[in-house]
Every structure is written in structure tokens, then in C-alpha cells.
Design a protein around this motif. Structure first.
Motif, PDB file in Angstrom:
ATOM      1  N   THR A 108      -9.199 -18.603  -7.070  1.00 12.62           N
ATOM      2  CA  THR A 108     -10.506 -16.770  -6.836  1.00 12.62           C
ATOM      3  C   THR A 108      -9.571 -15.787  -5.150  1.00 12.62           C
ATOM      4  N   ARG A 109      -9.735 -14.882  -5.171  1.00 12.52           N
ATOM      5  CA  ARG A 109     -10.094 -14.303  -3.603  1.00 12.52           C
ATOM      6  C   ARG A 109     -10.811 -13.646  -3.823  1.00 12.52           C
ATOM      7  N   CYS A 110     -11.263 -13.503  -1.999  1.00  9.59           N
ATOM      8  CA  CYS A 110     -12.028 -12.307  -1.649  1.00  9.59           C
ATOM      9  C   CYS A 110     -11.361 -11.659  -0.840  1.00  9.59           C
ATOM     10  N   GLU A 111     -12.193 -10.014  -0.731  1.00 12.01           N
ATOM     11  CA  GLU A 111     -10.884  -9.353  -0.021  1.00 12.01           C
ATOM     12  C   GLU A 111     -11.925  -8.866   1.367  1.00 12.01           C
ATOM     13  N   ILE A 112     -11.536  -9.190   2.235  1.00  8.98           N
ATOM     14  CA  ILE A 112     -12.870  -8.848   3.768  1.00  8.98           C
ATOM     15  C   ILE A 112     -12.320  -6.862   3.835  1.00  8.98           C
ATOM     16  N   LYS A 113     -12.915  -6.192   3.604  1.00  9.41           N
ATOM     17  CA  LYS A 113     -12.831  -5.136   4.203  1.00  9.41           C
ATOM     18  C   LYS A 113     -13.224  -4.630   5.324  1.00  9.41           C
ATOM     19  N   ASN A 114     -11.828  -3.912   5.841  1.00  9.85           N
ATOM     20  CA  ASN A 114     -11.979  -2.829   7.253  1.00  9.85           C
ATOM     21  C   ASN A 114     -12.490  -3.940   8.101  1.00  9.85           C
TER      22      ASN A 114
ATOM     23  N   ARG B 200      -6.381  -0.760  10.681  1.00 12.06           N
ATOM     24  CA  ARG B 200      -7.711  -1.574   9.914  1.00 12.06           C
ATOM     25  C   ARG B 200      -6.346  -2.170   8.865  1.00 12.06           C
ATOM     26  N   ALA B 201      -7.075  -3.346   8.166  1.00 10.50           N
ATOM     27  CA  ALA B 201      -6.923  -4.387   7.781  1.00 10.50           C
ATOM     28  C   ALA B 201      -7.731  -4.320   6.468  1.00 10.50           C
ATOM     29  N   ASP B 202      -7.487  -4.230   5.070  1.00  6.48           N
ATOM     30  CA  ASP B 202      -8.405  -5.689   4.056  1.00  6.48           C
ATOM     31  C   ASP B 202      -7.749  -6.863   4.462  1.00  6.48           C
ATOM     32  N   VAL B 203      -8.500  -7.945   3.896  1.00  7.56           N
ATOM     33  CA  VAL B 203      -7.990  -9.551   4.601  1.00  7.56           C
ATOM     34  C   VAL B 203      -8.087  -9.933   3.140  1.00  7.56           C
ATOM     35  N   ASN B 204      -7.202 -10.307   1.907  1.00  6.69           N
ATOM     36  CA  ASN B 204      -7.607 -10.766   0.956  1.00  6.69           C
ATOM     37  C   ASN B 204      -7.239 -12.307   1.114  1.00  6.69           C
ATOM     38  N   VAL B 205      -8.105 -13.742   1.164  1.00  9.75           N
ATOM     39  CA  VAL B 205      -8.374 -14.766   1.382  1.00  9.75           C
ATOM     40  C   VAL B 205      -8.424 -15.702   0.031  1.00  9.75           C
ATOM     41  N   SER B 206      -7.336 -17.237  -0.413  1.00 11.05           N
ATOM     42  CA  SER B 206      -8.468 -18.009  -0.906  1.00 11.05           C
ATOM     43  C   SER B 206      -7.505 -19.176  -0.570  1.00 11.05           C
TER      44      SER B 206
END
Lengths: 95, 483, 494
Positions: free
Chosen positions: B218-224, B202-208
Motif C-alpha cells: 500500500t502506498r501513501c501520497e504526500i501532497k504538495n 509542486r510534487a505529490d510523492v507516492n511512497v511505499s
């Protein structure tokens, strides 16, 4: 470093311990007195000291990759305050 | 150049870093002796250690460490001879001890690199920051009861490798390529089955997002996120959302979000709104993990050939293009299938058959490379029948279709159906004579210079011979007859 | 038969072998003593009457077959922090009130392997957090000793292993298990006139022992003589692959070590354990102890452990920090008490607020705070560094001496209700015992004399890591010289 009522509430919340409003002041006094006493550690020069993490001083042993445990759901669930079939049950969590 | 999103205020660049959680292939859990198999009855693979009963203690599984080190070696990463386990403290019902044992400050594997290939033929290096070992949590089921959530701890304590990338990824395509490549490496190594549907990766995706030349925003983390496609879609959706926030005068808040694949959007995660203060500290139940340098060397020497090396070898050894080699090595099983087919045969023809008719059949039948509609051995025998002139290329396609799903040997199909190629020159000469006699007008046109008609005569002759004529011999006979 | 309860383990072992009495006689004598005195002393939370008798009968069978192990038929009390299969284990807390472990701790399993009989689960401070047994959710324990001048005062047995100490002192058990995180075996041993052994860290497995502070928790025994303590430790100790911090080192013959004597040993006297407010009689007893050892052939050497004074404050960061994490598992989901709430979070908060007593809540909060973002370096990391300095102090002096002699506690047993107004006052009880926990070195408290009120006082012998043998040898010499024969007022057959 002295704890204010907001910090007391935050710590209690992090620790998941319900604190009633009337308890905050007592806790604040007690915890500040303990932390104040702990301040004495600031006297110690710790420059260049490696922190000691545990009680034992050796390398960790590793176990073999063999299934030796589990397979007893009834024992695992026997002490549960609430269960549903072979699941533990808690109030519904919203994700 | 590269990927960019045009907003109302200008062009935006997407910055992505990935934390991939890969379930380690092992028999038993990271710190307990219970089994790791997928799909068992609820709480049947749970020990008192996994359920964090009073007085229970963790003991580390050597195989999980070995797999993490092998993965690190496969990512060309630095292996840390001394690493530590820490506790990450938070309350959640599927986290029985109230803390996850993880590696915070001193992970077992340090910096490494993954090279990805992009559609335009370019390659890109994505930095790996670190890889650490940690415990998986259990599973919460929220949809089984109107007022309760159910907890199954079978997965609690299974070893995960968290592989953290640098924020080097700049497009959904690169994000997808990185996850695919990582999965390929893990599968080659046999350290994770890479099965995203079952949640073993599974991937946690950090996007900015940012404007060109700016520092990171600022980044947000999209979980799982649980498929390559969703990783790509989530990057795109989240980047679009953030651009809209910035461009409407707002500020992106650092937060944890979920990808809603049905609606193709991301949304904030409600249950983890709690200000994160994980209170990491060294786990006093464990000692430092100290690895033997000689053991690491032994593991390094025993590593299997990995995707990049195999691609290079396929190009070198089989004379394949980078593209064909890349397609063939992406899955370890495909590469092995190809090598079985190609062994002792013309590799380019083998590659064409595998990537062409075979892949098409795989798609059509919904089969998998592990359970193919035609075995590599039989496909190889088919190629042999072409090579020794038993059948021609056209008939081979029919034989291949007849082989699908039957497990039949191609030679027996050829015999059964009488598809053996005709190489008897008198039979060919007779067929040619018949065609020439029946098409005198065309013969005249041909002789007056209309060379293209030669193909017509070949086709007619082949048709008359039910496709079984040897094309070379037919050519020779026609040339003689028409001269 | 009541005099059976006065026997030492060594005497009982001989008596059983000689068939002077049976294991059942011995267990029945202790069970009836418990029946008579436990309502007053409250030393046991749970008495496992029928299980004890079954074990005693099994011991008699073994004895009849000529099989006598180290503890065959010896009735013991088990601190209610050790998980015992099928027997409720509360850790002195309401939150574990309904908890029945399906497993046996490694230490108690070792004792059972050697034939011991378990009389029941001994009272303790909640989650072993306390120095008086006043924090137990199952009520305080009365110290069987009485002040000469003030016989009505109810004294504390010390803590946290207060029930274990009271049970052994009052002859309700021949020995007991305890755990020592900051002094929880040695301080109650001193308060109750017993031998209390805190072995090296890693010597006794922590598997199955309800955790307080993992890097500081040390299981160990209580006994009425040094030799009995050696026998018990010999059974409890040993490498356990289920505990990653358990040491894979052989367990020597501790009983034999008791007879070694101290001739030629160098005994260190740490200057920092002296203070102006130390009661004169404790200082005098300490000096007396050094004289005894000198007379027995030891050389007394002045040494310095410069960071001693910071031990207690360091402990009150490290122990609560670990406890705050170790006690997170008590959340009302899988075992123990639950208090329902409006939602999951409310359930957690109510379960934990009502399940934990004030001292436990206080320590969890301190521990949560010192680990929290922004404070970790100032508190926890600094404490770990000072812990390293304290360990270095010991390593340095043990390059020159074989063991140290100090007082065990700064006072004799105090009365229930005393030292309750201020948590720090209570914490100061552990000032002499905490450094050995921080360093993981072995230490024994041995009864050496009485104060003016007729209350027992202990001396502490501290040794090198994994050199319990020297510690036993020195403690046995102090015991021999002290000739401590005083008895508590409340005791079986007394």
C-alpha cells in the motif's frame, strides 16, 4: 440496483446536501423508483457503441493567449455572502 | 545493491512515484482570459469564469496546449492527437465550480522517459506515465483570522501540467534527481519556471516500501511538497514510518499525508479524510481537443536543445568530462554563461573557471546566474588576458576578486593596479641575479643535487617581482643562472 | 391602446416603422398588462419597469433617426435563467435569490443589440427542472388557457419555461426567451398555444445562461407566430467565441425560410412515436397535420427511430449527472444565499439543503449516484452509448427525409397538482421532445388545434442539425393550414 439508507446518506454527503433522518426513507423510495424505471436501458445492446459525450460534434476552437479578463475584484466580490477585505471568507478550515 | 533501509525484520526497498504539478508559462489562464502573474492583490486576477459564476463557460488557451505538447516532446513522450477534458468533482472553497477541469482517461501526452544521473556516475531511466493539462485551484489562507479561512482565487484556473511518473524511483536520491532533471527540462523548454518556492512546481510523492522481490504494498501520497530537498526528506521519513508500521505488526493505510518540514515527518491530512469519489465525467462544456499532426511536427522541429543533448555536445565539442558537462548544463542559464565564456577560448580552462572560482563567488555573494557578480563577457576577457600573457594565473585570481560586483573590465583593473605581467628578460635576469646572490647556501645545496629547491627560487623571484613575472621566463632565467 | 398587445412582432415592427405608435406606447401597453395580470398569472419573477421604459425611449430615438433593427422597440420577456446585467437572476431558486449578475448573457446581449426591450424576468421551474413550473421557488404560474368544462381548474403552463409561455400567451410580452433541455420550450409552447423553437445544439450561445445540463441546454424563443419565432431566433443565434460548444456556422435568414413552402419535401412519420395510450384527439391532430403537409405538396414517409423509447430514461441519467456537477458551484461562498453552519461542511450542506427545492435535490442526488464509483459504467457510460444510438437513429432517417412531424406532448395542459405524486409521471411529459435534445437537432412546436376541452395542442417539426430553415418552412405550412386563431381566456384586453 437498489439504494439502501446508507447509500442515500453517502450520496447526500457527496453532494453536500443535508438530509434529515426522517427524509431518508422518502428519498429512498423516490430514487429507487427512478432508478428502477431507468433499468429499462439494460435491454439495449450497446456492444461496440462509442459513447456520445456531448451535444456538439466538432473539434474545439482555441483562444489566443491574451489577458482579456479579470482585474475587477470588487465585481467578483460584490455578491459574496461573507468577505474580508478582498478575500472571500468561510468558516475556518483545518488542513 | 542500491538504496535500502535496514529494519528489524530485514532489508526494505523504497518504491516512489511522483506526480509533479508544473504551472504552465502563459499570459492568461487555461480556460479564461485573466492574468497569471504571481503575487498580485487578492482576487484581482479573477474573472467570472474563474469564480464559477452562473452561466460562465471555459474556452481553452492555445498557448497552454502548445506548452503541454512541447513538454511532452521534451520528455520523449507520445503526443495524443485526440484528448479529452473531464471534471473531477469535489467541494472545497478554493475550487469555485465544485469541480476541477482535468484530463482523466485521455491525456494530451502519453508515455515518455526521463534519464537521471546519480552521484555514483550511473544513469537511470525513469518512466513518465502521462502528462495532462488541468486547472489549478485558488489559495486558502487559514492563518489570517481566528475563526475564518480566506479565499483568494488569483491562482484558480491557471494551467498546470501534471506529469506522472511510473513507480520507478527507488531512493531519495533518485527522487531528487528526477525532480531536478524534470525542472531542468521544463526550464530549457520555457514551459514552466520551475520555481518551487512560489509554488509554480509542486510534487505529490507516492511512497511505499516492500521486501525484495515482493509485489507493491500500500502506498501513501504526500501532497504538495515544495522543494527538491523536501521531496528527498519526505521519501525518507515516509519510508521509515511505513517500515515501523509494518514491523510493529500494523498495516499501512492508503491515505493522503502532508510533509511537516519543521519536524521532518509526514502526517495525515485532516481536511481530505472524506472518502474520495471524484465522479469524473467528460466536461460537457468542452469538446475533444484535436491536434493537427503538422502543428505537432512544427513544434518538434522548433524545440530548443535540451539538457541531455547539450551535455553530449559539451563533452563532444568542448572535451569536457560527463561530470563537468552535467554540472554546466543543469541550468540553462549556466550553460549559456559557460558557452559565452568558452567561445573562441580554451574550453577546459573556461569550464574550470566557471565551475571553480565563478561558482564559489556565486555562492559567496549570494548572487544568481541571471544576475552574476561577474559577467560572462568579462570573465572571458580575463581568460584572454591570461592567454596572451598579459597576466599570469596567480594575478588573474586577484583580478577576478577585484572584478566582483563592480562590472569592471579586467584589462582596466590590470592597468589601474599595474598588474601587467613582466616579460622583460633583463628585469627578470636582474631579479634572478639578486635572489641567487642572496641565497648562496641554497645555490650550493641545489647544485649538490637537491632539485626540489628549484621551486624555492621560482617563488622567491616571483615574490620579488610582486607576482607579476612571467613564470616561463623566470624558469628559463633561473635554469641558466643555476647551471 | 390595449390592442397593441395583440400585435405580432411583424405587425409591431411595421407599425413602429409607420409611426402608428411609439415604442414607448408599445412597452407601456405591455407593462400595464403585466400590472393587471401578473399578480394572478405569476409569469414574471421580476418586472424591470424603468429599465424597459428607458430601452423603449432609446428605441424611439433610434426610430426617429431612421434606424430600425430586427427588434427595435419590441418588448420581450426573458426567462429568469438568462443572466441580465444589473437585474436579479434567480433561476427560480431560493439559492440565487440575492444574485445580481454583473454580466449579460450572450443571447440577451444579441437581443439588446437588435433593439429589443426587456420587460422582466420570467418565472420557471427551479433551475429549469420540471414540466409544470410547479418547482419554482417563486410560486407556480397559471396557464392563461381554461378548460371549457372546468373553468375553475388552474392549469399549468408547462415547464420549465412556464412563465415565458404564459407571458406571451396572455399578451404580457410579444415574445420571450426560453431554454429547452428536454422539452422546456416546446412543451409549454404546446400547452399555451404558442410557437416554441428549440434550435440545433450550438446555434444559440449558452454563455450567461444558468446551466442545467450543458450538453442538452438549448436557448430558443417563444412567439405567437412561426415568423415571429424566426425573427427572434435570427437575433438570438450566432457563433459565440465565449462558448466552446457554439457552432461557427452562418445564421441564415429564418424569416425568409418561413415562406418557402413544403412542396417536394419528404416528411417522416416515426412509428415509435405512436402508442396505444396516446389520446385519440392527439393522434387525430397528428394525422391531420400530415394531411395538411401532403396537400401542400410534401411527401409523407413512414420512418423508424428504433431507440426512441429509451430517450427519456437516457435523459434522466445524462441530465441529472451534468446537473449534479453544474450545480456544485451553489455553495454559499461567492454568491447567492448562504446558511451558516457549525463548520464549512455544515455550511455547505445546510446552504444546499435549504437553497434547493425537492426536485432539484432529487436530481442532484440521482446525478451524483450515477457518476459515483462503481456505478458510472452501468449508468452514465451506458446512457452515453444509448445517446449515440439515438443520434444514429436521426442521422439514418435524415438520409431519407427532410423533416419529421410528431405530436409535441402526450397531453394538453394539466391542472396544478396533477402528476405531482410520482416524479416519473411528470417526466413522461417530455417523451416526444427529449430525443431532439439528446441528438441536438432543431425542433419547433407549432399550435395546430384544440382538444375537446378547448385547450391548445401542438405539433412538433424536427429537422436536420443546423437546418432550422426547413423546420421553419414546415412549421409555417402547418400554421397556415391549421389557421389557429383560438385565444386564451386570460389575456390583456381580453
Amino acid at each position: 440496483m437498489s439504494l439502501d439508507p446508507a447509500t442515500i446518506r453517502r450520496i447526500a454527503s457527496l453532494a453536500r446536501i443535508r438530509v434529515e433522518e426522517h427524509e431518508v426513507e422518502t428519498l429512498q423510495t423516490e430514487l429507487n423508483s427512478i432508478l428502477g424505471w431507468i433499468e429499462q436501458l439494460n435491454e439495449v445492446n450497446v456492444d461496440g457503441v462509442e459513447p456520445l459525450t456531448g451535444g456538439a460534434r466538432m473539434a474545439m476552437k482555441m483562444r489566443d493567449d491574451v489577458v482579456t479578463d479579470g482585474g475587477y475584484p470588487e465585481k467578483v466580490l460584490a455578491n459574496a455572502p461573507d468577505r474580508n477585505g478582498d478575500f472571500f471568507a468561510v468558516p475556518k478550515v483545518v488542513e | 545493491m542500491g538504496y535500502a533501509i535496514e529494519g528489524s525484520t530485514g532489508t526494505w526497498e523504497v518504491v516512489v512515484g511522483l506526480e509533479v504539478h508544473a504551472q504552465v508559462i502563459s499570459n492568461a489562464k487555461l480556460f479564461s482570459g485573466s492574468a497569471t502573474a504571481f503575487g498580485a492583490e487578492p482576487n484581482s486576477q479573477v474573472s467570472f469564469v474563474d469564480a464559477a459564476f452562473p452561466g460562465m463557460l471555459p474556452v481553452i488557451n492555445r498557448e497552454c496546449v502548445r506548452q503541454a505538447v512541447r513538454t511532452g516532446l521534451g520528455l520523449n513522450a507520445h503526443i495524443n492527437v485526440v484528448s479529452h477534458f473531464d471534471r473531477k468533482n469535489y467541494f472545497y472553497p478554493d475550487l469555485p465550480s465544485g469541480y476541477q477541469i482535468s484530463q482523466y482517461e485521455h491525456p494530451v501526452v502519453g508515455a515518455g522517459v526521463v534519464e537521471v544521473q546519480l552521484a555514483d556516475g550511473s544513469t537511470k531511466q525513469i518512466g513518465v506515465t502521462r502528462l495532462h493539462l488541468e486547472q489549478d485551484a485558488g489559495k486558502s489562507l487559514h492563518d489570517q483570522h481566528p475563526t475564518k479561512s480566506f479565499i483568494d482565487l488569483n491562482r484558480a484556473g491557471v494551467a498546470l501540467m501534471e506529469i506522472v511518473s511510473e513507480p520507478d524511483i527507488r531512493s531519495p536520491e533518485e527522487a531528487g534527481a528526477y525532480v531536478r532533471k524534470l525542472r531542468s527540462i521544463l526550464r530549457y523548454l520555457g514551459t514552466c519556471d520551475g520555481n518551487m518556492e512560489e509554488g509554480s512546481m509542486r510534487a505529490d510523492v507516492n511512497v511505499s516500501v516492500r521486501k525484495h522481490g515482493e509485489p507493491y504494498r500500500t502506498r501513501c501520497e504526500i501532497k504538495n511538497v515544495n522543494s527538491v530537498r523536501f521531496v528527498m526528506l519526505a521519501v525518507e521519513a515516509e519510508a521509515q514510518r511505513q517500515i515501523e508500521v509494518w514491523e510493529s505488526g500494523g498495516t499501512v493505510q492508503q491515505e493522503t499525508r502532508l510533509f511537516d518540514s519543521a519536524r521532518g515527518i509526514t502526517r495525515p491530512m485532516r481536511s481530505k479524510e472524506d472518502a474520495h469519489d471524484y465522479r469524473y465525467f467528460p466536461d460537457p462544456d468542452l469538446l475533444p481537443l484535436v491536434l493537427d499532426e503538422a502543428w505537432i511536427e512544427e513544434l518538434r522541429l522548433a524545440l530548443p536543445e535540451l539538457p541531455d543533448a547539450r551535455q553530449a555536445r559539451f563533452m563532444r565539442e568542448y572535451g569536457l568530462t560527463a561530470y563537468d558537462a552535467g554540472v554546466l548544463i543543469a541550468e540553462k542559464e549556466t550553460a549559456a554563461f559557460f558557452e559565452t565564456v568558452a567561445k573562441g577560448r580554451d574550453a577546459k580552462i573556461a569550464a574550470n573557471w566557471v565551475t571553480g572560482d565563478f561558482f564559489a563567488a556565486l555562492n559567496r555573494t549570494g548572487g544568481s546566474i541571471e544576475n552574476p557578480p561577474v559577467s560572462a563577457e568579462n570573465l572571458g576577457k580575463l581568460l584572454d588576458l591570461i592567454a596572451d600573457n598579459t597576466i599570469n594565473g596567480r594575478i588573474a585570481k586577484d583580478v577576478f576578486e577585484a572584478m566582483l560586483g563592480t562590472g569592471k573590465d579586467p584589462a582596466s583593473i590590470v592597468d589601474e593596479k599595474g598588474l601587467r605581467q613582466v616579460t622583460d628578460t633583463s628585469a627578470i635576469d636582474a631579479a634572478v641575479a639578486k635572489i641567487v646572490a642572496a641565497n648562496q647556501d641554497k645555490v650550493a645545496e641545489y647544485k649538490s643535487g637537491k632539485d626540489k629547491l628549484f621551486g624555492f627560487f621560482v617563488g622567491q623571484t616571483m615574490k620579488a617581482m610582486a607576482g607579476k613575472g612571467n613564470p616561463t621566463l623566470i624558469n628559463e632565467a633561473l635554469k641558466k643562472a643555476l647551471s | 391602446m390595449s390592442q397593441l398587445t395583440d400585435l405580432t412582432i411583424v405587425q409591431a415592427r411595421d407599425g413602429l416603422r409607420a409611426k402608428d405608435f411609439t415604442a414607448e406606447d408599445l412597452t407601456l401597453a405591455h407593462l400595464s398588462a403585466i400590472e393587471a395580470l401578473n399578480p394572478r398569472l405569476n409569469a414574471f419573477i421580476t418586472v424591470s419597469h424603468s429599465q424597459a421604459l428607458d430601452q423603449a425611449r432609446a428605441a424611439d430615438k433610434a426610430l426617429a433617426a431612421g434606424e430600425q433593427l430586427a427588434l427595435t422597440g419590441i418588448p420581450l420577456a426573458i426567462k429568469d435563467l438568462f443572466c441580465t446585467a444589473g437585474v436579479r437572476t434567480t433561476a427560480g431558486s431560493k439559492i440565487l435569490e440575492p444574485f445580481v449578475p454583473p454580466y449579460e448573457s450572450s443571447v440577451t446581449a444579441n437581443l439588446l443589440r437588435d433593439g429589443a426591450v426587456f420587460l422582466g424576468k420570467a418565472n420557471l421551474d427551479e433551475f429549469a427542472m420540471g414540466s409544470s413550473n410547479m418547482t419554482s421557488a417563486y410560486g407556480p404560474v397559471e396557464n392563461p388557457w381554461k378548460r371549457r368544462q372546468d373553468a375553475n381548474a388552474v392549469l399549468v403552463p408547462g415547464g420549465s419555461s412556464g412563465g415565458s409561455a404564459a407571458a406571451v400567451a396572455a399578451r404580457l410580452a410579444m415574445g420571450a426567451t426560453g431554454t429547452d433541455t428536454g422539452g422546456s420550450i416546446r412543451q409549454p409552447a404546446s400547452f399555451c398555444g404558442l410557437v416554441g423553437v428549440k434550435p440545433s445544439y450550438g446555434r444559440c450561445s449558452r454563455w450567461g445562461v444558468v446551466a442545467f445540463a450543458s450538453s442538452l441546454d438549448h436557448p430558443g424563443p417563444f412567439a405567437r407566430t412561426v415568423r415571429d419565432g424566426a425573427i427572434l431566433l435570427g437575433s438570438m443565434a450566432g457563433h459565440d467565441p465565449k462558448d466552446s460548444t457554439s457552432a461557427d456556422v452562418p445564421v441564415p435568414d429564418y424569416e425568409a425560410a418561413c415562406a418557402r413552402g413544403v412542396k417536394g419535401l419528404r416528411i417522416g412519420v416515426p412509428a415509435e412515436y405512436r402508442s396505444d395510450d396516446m389520446p385519440g384527439e392527439i393522434e387525430a391532430l397528428w394525422r391531420q397535420g400530415l394531411d395538411w403537409l401532403r396537400a401542400a405538396g410534401a411527401e409523407i414517409v413512414d420512418v423508424s427511430l428504433p431507440h426512441t423509447k429509451y430517450g427519456l430514461a437516457t435523459y434522466y441519467i445524462v441530465a441529472p449527472a451534468e446537473a449534479s456537477s453544474n450545480l456544485a458551484r451553489y455553495d454559499g461562498v461567492r454568491f447567492g444565499s448562504r446558511r451558516d453552519g457549525e463548520d464549512l461542511r455544515d455550511l455547505y450542506e445546510r446552504t444546499r439543503a435549504e437553497g434547493f427545492g425537492p426536485e432539484v435535490r432529487r436530481r442532484i442526488m440521482i446525478g451524483t449516484y450515477v457518476l459515483s464509483a462503481g456505478y458510472y459504467d452501468a449508468y452514465y457510460l451506458r446512457a452515453q452509448k444509448i445517446r449515440a444510438l439515438i443520434l444514429k437513429d436521426f442521422t439514418d432517417v435524415f438520409a431519407h427525409v427532410d423533416a419529421l412531424l410528431t405530436p409535441t406532448a402526450p397531453s394538453a395542459a394539466f391542472a396544478q397538482g396533477e402528476n405531482m405524486d410520482d416524479p416519473i409521471k411528470m417526466y413522461l411529459n417530455d417523451v416526444f421532445t427529449v430525443p431532439a435534445n439528446l441528438a441536438g437537432v432543431p425542433a419547433i412546436s407549432v399550435p395546430a388545434g384544440l382538444d375537446a376541452n378547448g385547450l391548445p395542442l401542438g405539433l412538433q417539426v424536427i429537422g436536420k442539425v443546423f437546418d432550422e430553415e426547413t423546420v421553419f418552412a414546415v412549421a409555417a405550412e402547418v400554421e397556415r393550414a391549421a389557421g389557429f386563431t383560438a385565444l386564451p381566456s386570460i389575456r390583456a384586453g381580453g
